[in-house]
Design an enzyme around this catalytic site. Structure first.
Site, PDB file in Angstrom:
ATOM      1  N   HIS A  91      23.251  18.253 -26.810  1.00 25.72           N
ATOM      2  CA  HIS A  91      22.335  19.285 -27.181  1.00 25.72           C
ATOM      3  C   HIS A  91      23.028  20.736 -27.483  1.00 25.72           C
ATOM      4  O   HIS A  91      22.506  21.804 -26.997  1.00 25.72           O
ATOM      5  CB  HIS A  91      21.271  19.649 -25.906  1.00 25.72           C
ATOM      6  CG  HIS A  91      20.343  18.335 -25.696  1.00 25.72           C
ATOM      7  ND1 HIS A  91      19.101  18.275 -26.289  1.00 25.72           N
ATOM      8  CD2 HIS A  91      20.403  17.641 -24.963  1.00 25.72           C
ATOM      9  CE1 HIS A  91      18.540  17.211 -26.168  1.00 25.72           C
ATOM     10  NE2 HIS A  91      19.162  16.564 -25.198  1.00 25.72           N
TER      11      HIS A  91
ATOM     12  N   ASP B 101      22.636  15.758 -20.218  1.00 27.37           N
ATOM     13  CA  ASP B 101      21.751  14.543 -20.685  1.00 27.37           C
ATOM     14  C   ASP B 101      22.059  13.945 -21.962  1.00 27.37           C
ATOM     15  O   ASP B 101      22.417  15.030 -22.902  1.00 27.37           O
ATOM     16  CB  ASP B 101      20.175  15.007 -20.334  1.00 27.37           C
ATOM     17  CG  ASP B 101      19.942  16.268 -21.366  1.00 27.37           C
ATOM     18  OD1 ASP B 101      20.654  17.197 -21.318  1.00 27.37           O
ATOM     19  OD2 ASP B 101      18.826  16.294 -21.897  1.00 27.37           O
ATOM     20  N   GLU B 102      21.742  12.941 -22.516  1.00 28.84           N
ATOM     21  CA  GLU B 102      21.291  12.476 -24.005  1.00 28.84           C
ATOM     22  C   GLU B 102      22.544  12.912 -24.692  1.00 28.84           C
ATOM     23  O   GLU B 102      22.528  13.468 -25.788  1.00 28.84           O
ATOM     24  CB  GLU B 102      20.294  13.360 -24.306  1.00 28.84           C
ATOM     25  CG  GLU B 102      18.846  12.607 -23.889  1.00 28.84           C
ATOM     26  CD  GLU B 102      17.582  13.191 -24.569  1.00 28.84           C
ATOM     27  OE1 GLU B 102      16.646  12.227 -25.018  1.00 28.84           O
ATOM     28  OE2 GLU B 102      17.510  14.346 -24.912  1.00 28.84           O
ATOM     29  N   VAL B 103      23.988  12.574 -24.334  1.00 33.47           N
ATOM     30  CA  VAL B 103      24.969  12.815 -25.068  1.00 33.47           C
ATOM     31  C   VAL B 103      24.995  11.912 -26.110  1.00 33.47           C
ATOM     32  O   VAL B 103      24.712  10.801 -26.106  1.00 33.47           O
ATOM     33  CB  VAL B 103      26.321  12.684 -24.321  1.00 33.47           C
ATOM     34  CG1 VAL B 103      27.542  12.956 -25.062  1.00 33.47           C
ATOM     35  CG2 VAL B 103      26.052  13.759 -22.960  1.00 33.47           C
TER      36      VAL B 103
ATOM     37  N   GLU C  84      21.878  11.318 -16.073  1.00 33.65           N
ATOM     38  CA  GLU C  84      22.904  10.748 -16.731  1.00 33.65           C
ATOM     39  C   GLU C  84      24.168  11.036 -15.839  1.00 33.65           C
ATOM     40  O   GLU C  84      24.962  10.025 -15.940  1.00 33.65           O
ATOM     41  CB  GLU C  84      23.195  11.136 -17.977  1.00 33.65           C
ATOM     42  CG  GLU C  84      21.776  10.419 -18.887  1.00 33.65           C
ATOM     43  CD  GLU C  84      20.534  11.400 -19.094  1.00 33.65           C
ATOM     44  OE1 GLU C  84      20.210  12.291 -18.148  1.00 33.65           O
ATOM     45  OE2 GLU C  84      20.211  11.453 -20.243  1.00 33.65           O
TER      46      GLU C  84
END
Ligand SMILES: *[C@@H]1O[C@H](CO)[C@@H](O)[C@H](O)[C@H]1NC(C)=O
Ligand SMILES: *[C@@H]1O[C@H](CO)[C@@H](O)[C@H](O)[C@H]1NC(C)=O
Ligand SMILES: *[C@@H]1O[C@H](CO)[C@@H](O)[C@H](O)[C@H]1NC(C)=O
Ligand SMILES: *[C@@H]1O[C@H](CO)[C@@H](O)[C@H](O)[C@H]1NC(C)=O
Ligand SMILES: *[C@@H]1O[C@H](CO)[C@@H](O)[C@H](O)[C@H]1NC(C)=O
Ligand SMILES: *[C@@H]1O[C@H](CO)[C@@H](O)[C@H](O)[C@H]1NC(C)=O
Length: 539
Positions: A276, A335-337, A385
């Site tokens: 992000h 998160d969400e790498v 995560e």
């Protein structure tokens, strides 16, 4: 004919819940003088006092400080101008009728505040928010803590109501002993996908205080824009913000924190890394990983964990942020790498091979190197995560659960001795969910339902309603957040039934009470949307 019947049935279902009969008037008439979120203990009495804004006083005995003086000033204004201003006209006759019924106890003269211990300067995770309130001609509010006094003042202001004939403002006799069920009751606001003005952030904080929420989780930057105006790295927002006017300066941040502190609300900044972070790359492309398709670079992905310059910039920037934000907690995201981008990059592939790392291991390595960059014993909040990838975390790190399978995830975190902030079912950005959807889930009940283990439950320290910014901007953010976030606020504050069973029905009383809370927010300048259907607010 058949079409007509189907049409009528649909209307019946939508508007009356009762075949085709449509009743005039509001679906759920607002309550009068009921508190949101519901206090832990409250006696209900029928005797009442009349409010005369010209005679009413708030006094404080024992301790005082600026935060208390400011709060008294704020609520004195709310009571005398906003609430007092609702009276249409005085009618002695109506007044006398009640005297004869013996319910009218005369005027409420003052509120005496007893703050028993010296003020704290800034709210914190373990602050005391308990208070006792007794309403009579001379009402008393007592608490060991400034934060409890602030919560009690809000409750006090909510007890006043307009009489049915609209001739007077009343408050019933009552005794309240109140404290929150969860200590972290937050709202996440994303100011990257759309810029939200300082005015609307302050309005949001005001509404949070009306709902006794105590953490403003400021998801300040993300892929799309970088509105934080750093003094050390001005290029980050000069190039990365949507527009030079769409930034938060040091002064703006100071103002927001001061406003929040006065309302017992903590401001926790989130600088989400290493994913992000596209907007960081507008000015510092060398921080990011080049993503490959075959042997062609096709764009930039997450931060590059193999380059020392990434950590050098983060250390400098985090230091600045820590001096601007007084909270002990710092949210570093995680998160969400975009792990596929790391997988595609030849240099990173070689690095992983050299160090026998998987991509998840590389993410863990990155977090391990970033965490010590925070100084002053800052404590961490991370998205789940980071826990899932096995990064070694200090035992006071809070782990925010946001994904599916949240019950299993919470149990794993609790068994590992870590603490949880719950968000999975509280995404306000799910635009089609309404407040009852947010009202029902309770993280402790869910965990108890599976484990039957009460010892795990205190490890769930609270939750956050999350308003991601894709579909909200300055024009609709207030009414999309309120009153839907009020449902989460009550869930986190009130012990609605202490039996650990699932109750899948919301009482009608709650529908009427959230109507009153919504009208109250509107009267205080927060343009909340209608909670449950047709109705109106008395001015
Ligand atoms: C306040 O008292 C009136 C009677 O005077 C009663 O009808 C009403 O239910 C009470 N309201 C609350 C919030 O206790
Ligand atoms: C508030 O009332 C409760 C219950 O009566 C009591 O245990 C508590 O000590 C009181 N707290 C304060 C600050 O007065
Ligand atoms: C990068 O940082 C690591 C860890 O601090 C250090 O061991 C290494 O020597 C540094 N590399 C360069 C090129 O500075
Ligand atoms: C560390 O804490 C001290 C005292 O609270 C403060 O003055 C200083 O600015 C802080 N430094 C950082 C980098 O946060
Ligand atoms: C991998 O190891 C080789 C041999 O030690 C070294 O030459 C190379 O620079 C390393 N590559 C990376 C990306 O660390
Ligand atoms: C973390 O560890 C410290 C020292 O070992 C201990 O005192 C504290 O209670 C632990 N905190 C949690 C939340 O487990």
């Amino acid at each position: 004919m058949l079409k007509l019947i189907i049409f009528l049935m649909c209307f019946g279902v939508i508007f009356a819940n009762n075949f085709w009969i449509v009743k005039p008037g509001p679906k759920y008439p607002p309550t009068k003088g009921e508190v949101w979120p519901k206090p832990q203990y409250q006696t209900k009495e029928k005797t009442f006092y009349i409010f005369n804004p010209l005679q009413f006083k708030i006094m404080s005995t024992y301790q005082t400080c600026d935060i208390l003086t400011n709060a008294v000033e704020r609520y004195f204004y709310i009571l005398t101008s906003q609430i007092g201003g609702r009276i249409r006209k005085r009618k002695e006759r109506a007044h006398r009728r009640h005297v004869s019924q013996g319910l009218n106890k005369g005027y409420i003269n003052n509120l005496e505040i007893a703050l028993m211990e010296p003020c704290e300067d800034y709210p914190h995770l373990n602050m005391d928010e308990s208070y006792n309130l007794t309403v009579s001609a001379t009402s008393t509010l007592s608490s060991p803590s400034i934060w409890g006094v602030i919560r009690g003042l809000e409750t006090f202001s909510q007890l006043f109501y307009l009489s049915d004939d609209r001739n007077e403002i009343r408050i019933n006799s009552t005794q309240i002993y109140d404290f929150p069920r969860y200590k972290h009751r937050g709202l996440l606001l994303d100011t990257s996908r759309h810029f939200i003005s300082v005015t609307n952030i302050l309005k949001t904080l005001d509404a949070m205080a009306m709902n006794k929420m105590n953490v403003f989780h400021w998801h300040i930057v993300d892929d799309q824009s970088f509105p934080y105006k750093s003094e050390k790295f001005p290029e980050l927002s000069n190039v990365g913000a949507y527009d030079l006017s769409m930034v938060y300066t040091k002064e703006d941040i100071k103002k927001i924190i001061e406003f929040a502190t006065n309302r017992g609300i903590r401001v926790i900044p989130e600088f989400d890394v290493p994913g992000h972070t596209a907007s960081w790359g507008s000015s510092h492309p060398d921080l990011l990983t080049e993503c490959y398709e075959g042997n062609k670079v096709v764009g930039l992905g997450p931060m590059n964990p193999t380059k020392n310059r990434t950590y050098i910039l983060l250390r400098e920037l985090f230091q600045e942020i820590q001096t601007w934000f007084p909270d002990r907690y710092f949210h570093i995201g995680g998160d969400e790498v975009g792990l596929d981008c790391w997988r595609s990059n030849p240099e990173i592939k070689e690095y992983m091979k050299n160090n026998t790392l998987t991509v998840a291991g590389l993410h863990a390595l990155f977090m391990r190197r970033v965490i010590p960059l925070l100084t002053n014993n800052s404590k961490l909040i991370v998205w789940q995560e980071v826990f899932d990838e096995g990064v070694k975390l200090a035992n006071d790190t809070l782990i925010q659960v946001w994904k599916y399978n949240w019950i299993t995830e919470m149990i794993n975190i609790l068994i590992a001795g870590r603490e949880v902030i719950f968000s999975s079912t509280w995404y306000l950005s799910e635009m089609s969910s309404e407040w009852p959807d947010f009202y029902l889930p309770d993280p402790r009940k869910m965990v108890y339902g599976i484990t039957l283990n009460k010892n795990l439950l205190p490890g769930i320290v609270g939750g956050e309603a999350c308003m991601w910014g894709e579909m909200v901007d300055d024009r609709n953010v207030i009414n999309r957040v309120w009153p839907r976030a009020s449902a989460v606020a009550e869930r986190l504050w009130s012990t609605l039934d202490d039996k650990m069973n699932f109750k899948l029905e919301i009482p009608t009383e709650t529908y009427s009470r959230i109507e009153e809370q919504t009208c109250r927010m509107i009267r205080r300048g927060v343009d909340a949307q209608p909670p449950s259907g047709p109705g109106f607010c008395n001015v």
